[in-house]
Structure formats: structure tokens, C-alpha cells
Design a protein around this motif. Structure first.
Motif, PDB file in Angstrom:
ATOM      1  N   ALA A  52      -9.276   3.737   4.435  1.00 19.29           N
ATOM      2  CA  ALA A  52      -8.052   3.000   3.673  1.00 19.29           C
ATOM      3  C   ALA A  52      -6.712   3.893   4.011  1.00 19.29           C
ATOM      4  N   GLN A  53      -6.802   5.177   4.031  1.00 14.42           N
ATOM      5  CA  GLN A  53      -5.832   6.063   4.382  1.00 14.42           C
ATOM      6  C   GLN A  53      -5.398   5.883   5.808  1.00 14.42           C
TER       7      GLN A  53
ATOM      8  N   ASP B 157      -2.155   3.284   9.833  1.00  9.87           N
ATOM      9  CA  ASP B 157      -1.833   2.280  10.849  1.00  9.87           C
ATOM     10  C   ASP B 157      -0.901   1.329  10.661  1.00  9.87           C
ATOM     11  N   GLY B 158      -0.742   0.714   9.685  1.00 11.98           N
ATOM     12  CA  GLY B 158       0.458  -0.154   9.124  1.00 11.98           C
ATOM     13  C   GLY B 158       1.591   0.420   9.087  1.00 11.98           C
TER      14      GLY B 158
ATOM     15  N   GLN C 153       4.187  13.970   9.651  1.00 11.02           N
ATOM     16  CA  GLN C 153       3.730  14.921   8.432  1.00 11.02           C
ATOM     17  C   GLN C 153       2.342  14.294   8.045  1.00 11.02           C
ATOM     18  N   ARG C 154       2.272  13.300   7.594  1.00  6.95           N
ATOM     19  CA  ARG C 154       1.212  12.518   7.068  1.00  6.95           C
ATOM     20  C   ARG C 154       0.057  12.439   8.051  1.00  6.95           C
ATOM     21  N   ILE C 155       0.288  12.001   9.148  1.00  6.23           N
ATOM     22  CA  ILE C 155      -0.827  12.118  10.274  1.00  6.23           C
ATOM     23  C   ILE C 155      -1.314  13.669  10.588  1.00  6.23           C
ATOM     24  N   ARG C 156      -0.350  14.487  10.406  1.00  4.15           N
ATOM     25  CA  ARG C 156      -0.674  15.910  10.755  1.00  4.15           C
ATOM     26  C   ARG C 156      -1.619  16.259   9.421  1.00  4.15           C
TER      27      ARG C 156
END
Length: 481
Positions: free
Chosen positions: A205-206, A211-212, A278-281
Motif C-alpha cells: 500500500a505504501q 507510485d501514485g 525523501q519518502r522513497i529513500r
């Protein structure tokens, strides 16, 4: 009934002269002597020293023709009857105690030759100097030896039967332990499977959200870039068109046109915002709970498979009169009112404590205690030696045979030679107590979070019992199955 000697004599009369056995299919030759058909046939087929010499009777040497065999049916019937008599007179019949050599009844036993003798045998030269006794007298010592052997063999058999019974019980216990471990593995992996599915859903879900957000920022970036490209394309077209005009028209408003183009700066849009980057990292950090849970799962599974769950119950014979035990002996509650309990040697009379039934003299065992404390109450859990003091003051320390920890309102202490206050993340409501008798460990852990609490190291030389102490109105504890 014919005696054994008589039957033996008759049997000798119907023996084959060639094989010395009873006649089989007897045949008569020209001289009148009788032989087994098979024996005489083989005799005729054996070549003699002179090939041309005629065949002669093996007994009287009278010549006979090879084809002159005559079956002797009457003699065959006699041989059959003698065989029947021999069966009747064999050992196990009433004639079995008759000397086969002299036909006399056997009365004596030769100790030297271990032979049974008749009167005539006893007087023979070969036995005259030997120790000869009556049969019953000779059998007496042997009967005593046989009786001793029987007693020894029966004891050995009983010992083997006891071993068989004990080992069968041990095998049954092992089968039960294996079944318990099997259920534990099934339960733990079912829990892990459910947890993994939940974590998978959360992480997916995260990732779906990331992705969205990436696609949304890409679309916003494309719109922004397209707008910038359109504006710059319009300026480029305007300048190109201006540059193609005659000098008079080119110079019209040329300064303002150039100023407008020169001051027009391109915005540099970012496809991915710093916050999204930052969220991806930081996404791998979302898997840390999964990593911790897997580590805890493996530790718990190894622990559960290594230690046997101890199905214990409280022993009312040891309970202090201020402790109220439930009917199933799985729960205790503190009361200031003394119970009417017999003052037996096993009962604690000063320390408000109780032991579990049974105790342990080896192995790895574990049990869980749920604690419910009122304000100001305390609960002590651990193990004690069989010789722990029951009467008078009980000092809760290893030197007195007590390895325990105390849970009080707001703090937890390990009761060593000097009590040690423990710094824990949270006050445990369920405590797992584990005993490794051979290694000498008494380990305490939070049964909910699996957080280690404290470990005692000892050398056990006698039986030890699960130990529980309680104080404070409204305080109680229960054993978890």
C-alpha cells in the motif's frame, strides 16, 4: 507291550545287509536273501574287478541274475509293523527309562560320564570306579542349580520388563513432546504467515501510494514543462518574425521586445519533489518492524522448541494461609484473612509464598505467569531448591536456594545477593520463567514482547520447584497453560 530291547532285536532282523537300515521296498534274489531295491540296484550298477564276472550275492556270494529281483510284500508288511513298534517304544513312552543296551530299568546316574545306568551298566568295568548315585539323589543338586538359574532368569526377565515399561513410558512422553512441538511450529508459522500477509499489504500500500504520487508529480511536471516550452516557442517565433522585417519595422518597439526576451528566465521544474524523494529513500525503514518481528520469531521458535512447556499447578500443601488458591490450583489471590490451613512441614508460615507440584531434577522447562497487582502490591516469581526454608523468615536470595525476581507497583527487581532494580522498557504483565537445570540458568522474559529481563546462573544439585510469592490486597497471579 514289547520292550525296547525286543523291538531293537526285531528291527535288526529286517535290516538291509547293504545299507544296514530298515528294508525299503524289499526284494529277494535267487539265493533267498533280501535287500532294499534301491541298494541292490546300485550294487548291480557298480562294476566289479572283472567286467565279465557274474554278479554274486553280497552275503553268500552265490551268483544271481540282475533281472531276477522278486518283491517280498510279506516282508515289507513285517518291516512296517516293526516301525510302528519302534515309535511306541521311543522316549516319552513308559519304556523310555529302560537301558538300550541291556533292556533293564535305569536306576543310577554316573557323575563322571553323565550317563544313566542300569544294574548291569553299573557293574561294568568302565563305570566301576566312577561316582554312581541313584537318579533322584543325583538329580537333587541339579534341581537346586536349576532353581537358582530360574530365579536369576526370572529376575532378569522382570528387569527387562521394567526397562521395557519405563522405556515405553519414556517413548510416550517423547511422542507427546513431539506432538506439542508440532502444534507449536504450526501455531507459530500460522502467526508468522498472518503477520507477513499484513506487512505485505502495508508495504504494498505504501509503494502504491508512492507510485501514485510519482505519477501525479510527473503529470504536473509535464504540464509545467509544456507551458514553459509553449511560452519560449512563442518568444522565439516573435523574434524570428521581427528579425525578418525591414529595418523601419524591426526598430519599432525593439527595445521593449528585447527587454521582454532578456528578462524572461526559464523556471527549472523538478520531476520529483524533495519530500517525495525523501519518502522513497526512507522506504526501507518501513521494513524494520518486519526484520525485528522475523528475528523475534526465530528466537521465540528456537526457544519454544528447545524448552518444554511445564504444565504446573499450585501445591496447596505449601501455600501460606494468606493466599487463596482457585479450585483448579491455577490462580492465587492475596488476602489479609488467614485461612484455616494445617500447619504441616511443607507449608510456608511467614513468607506469603506457594510452590508448584512436582518440581524438576533435569531438563529445560518454561512456564508463564500473569500478574495483576493492586496499588502497593508485589509478586515474586522464580524457582527454589527443595530444601528451601519453610518456617520463619525466608531470605529471597540465591544463597538461601531462591532464584527469583519481584514485580512491584512501578518497578522490577532481580533478587540476587543484593536486590537489583532493573531498567525495562515497560512493566511486564506476563512473565516467562525458564529453567535449564543442567546448564544452571533461570531466565526471565516479558512473555508478550519477548524482551529479556534477567538471568541467574546457578549449580543445581537437588530438585527445584517453581516458586511464587504475593503481597497486597487485591493482588493476584495466574498460571498460563
Amino acid at each position: 507291550m514289547a520292550s525296547a530291547a525286543s523291538v531293537t532285536s526285531l528291527a535288526d532282523e529286517v535290516n538291509c545287509p547293504i545299507c544296514q537300515g530298515s528294508l525299503r521296498e524289499p526284494v529277494t534274489i535267487d539265493c533267498g536273501h533280501n535287500f532294499c531295491r534301491g541298494c541292490l540296484t546300485r550294487y548291480c550298477e557298480t562294476p566289479g574287478p572283472e567286467p565279465e564276472e557274474p554278479l554274486t550275492c553280497p552275503l553268500c556270494k552265490e551268483p544271481f541274475r540282475p533281472g531276477s529281483f522278486r518283491p517280498n510284500w510279506q516282508l515289507a508288511s513285517v518291516v512296517e509293523n516293526i516301525e510302528r513298534l519302534k515309535l511306541v517304544s521311543q522316549p516319552g513312552s513308559e519304556e523310555e527309562d529302560v537301558c538300550h543296551e541291556h533292556g533293564e530299568k535305569v536306576y543310577y546316574f554316573c557323575e563322571d560320564d553323565e550317563m544313566q545306568l542300569c544294574v548291569l551298566c553299573r557293574e561294568a568295568c568302565e563305570h566301576r570306579a566312577h561316582t554312581v548315585r541313584f537318579l533322584e539323589d543325583a538329580a537333587g543338586p541339579y534341581r537346586e542349580q536349576i532353581q537358582k538359574c530360574l530365579e536369576c532368569l526370572r529376575k532378569e526377565r522382570e528387569g527387562i520388563q521394567e526397562i521395557q515399561s519405563r522405556e515405553n513410558q519414556r517413548i510416550q512422553v517423547l511422542l507427546t513432546q513431539v506432538a506439542t512441538k508440532r502444534q507449536k511450529v504450526i501455531f507459530e508459522f500460522a502467526y508468522l504467515s498472518q503477520f507477513l500477509e499484513e506487512q505485505q499489504s502495508i508495504l504494498l500500500a505504501q509503494l502504491e501510494s508512492l507510485d501514485g504520487d510519482i505519477l501525479k508529480q510527473r503529470d504536473e511536471f509535464d504540464v509545467l514543462v509544456s507551458g514553459e516550452i509553449c511560452r519560449f516557442s512563442a518568444l522565439i517565433a516573435e523574434l524570428e518574425e521581427k528579425n525578418e522585417r525591414p529595418a523601419r519595422e524591426l526598430l519599432t518597439d525593439i527595445r521593449s521586445t528585447l527587454i521582454r526576451c532578456e528578462t524572461r528566465k526559464c523556471r527549472k521544474p523538478e520531476a520529483v519533489s524533495p519530500e517525495l524523494g525523501q519518502r522513497i529513500r526512507d522506504f526501507p525503514q518501513q521494513a524494520l518492524p518486519l526484520q525485528r518481528e522475523l528475528k523475534m520469531f526465530l528466537e521465540k521458535l528456537c526457544f519454544e522448541l528447545d524448552y518444554e512447556p511445564a504444565h504446573i499447578s499450585l501445591d496447596p500443601q505449601t501455600s501460606h494461609p494468606k493466599l487463596l488458591l482457585s479450585e483448579d490450583h491455577q490462580r492465587a489471590r492475596f488476602s489479609y484473612k488467614w485461612q484455616n490451613s494445617p500447619n504441616n512441614p511443607q507449608r510456608f508460615d511467614r513468607a506469603t509464598c506457594v510452590l508448584a507440584h512436582g518440581g524438576f531434577t533435569g531438563g529445560r522447562h518454561t512456564w508463564v505467569v500473569s500478574v495483576d497487582l493492586a496499588h502497593g502490591g508485589s509478586c515474586t516469581v522464580g524457582v527454589v531448591s527443595e530444601a528451601v526454608r519453610r518456617k520463619g523468615e525466608l531470605r529471597l536470595r540465591p544463597e538461601e536456594g531462591v532464584w527469583a525476581m519481584r514485580l512491584a507497583w512501578g518497578f522490577v527487581s532481580a533478587l540476587g545477593s543484593f536486590p537489583t532494580r532493573l531498567a525495562l522498557k515497560e512493566q511486564p504483565r506476563q512473565v516467562r520463567v525458564s529453567l535449564d537445570y543442567e546448564v544452571g540458568w533461570v531466565t526471565f522474559a516479558n512473555a508478550v514482547t519477548q524482551e529479556p529481563i534477567y538471568t541467574f546462573t546457578a549449580t543445581f544439585t537437588q530438585k527445584v520447584f517453581p516458586f511464587f510469592g504475593l503481597w497486597g490486597r487485591g493482588s493476584s497471579f495466574s498460571l498460563n497453560s
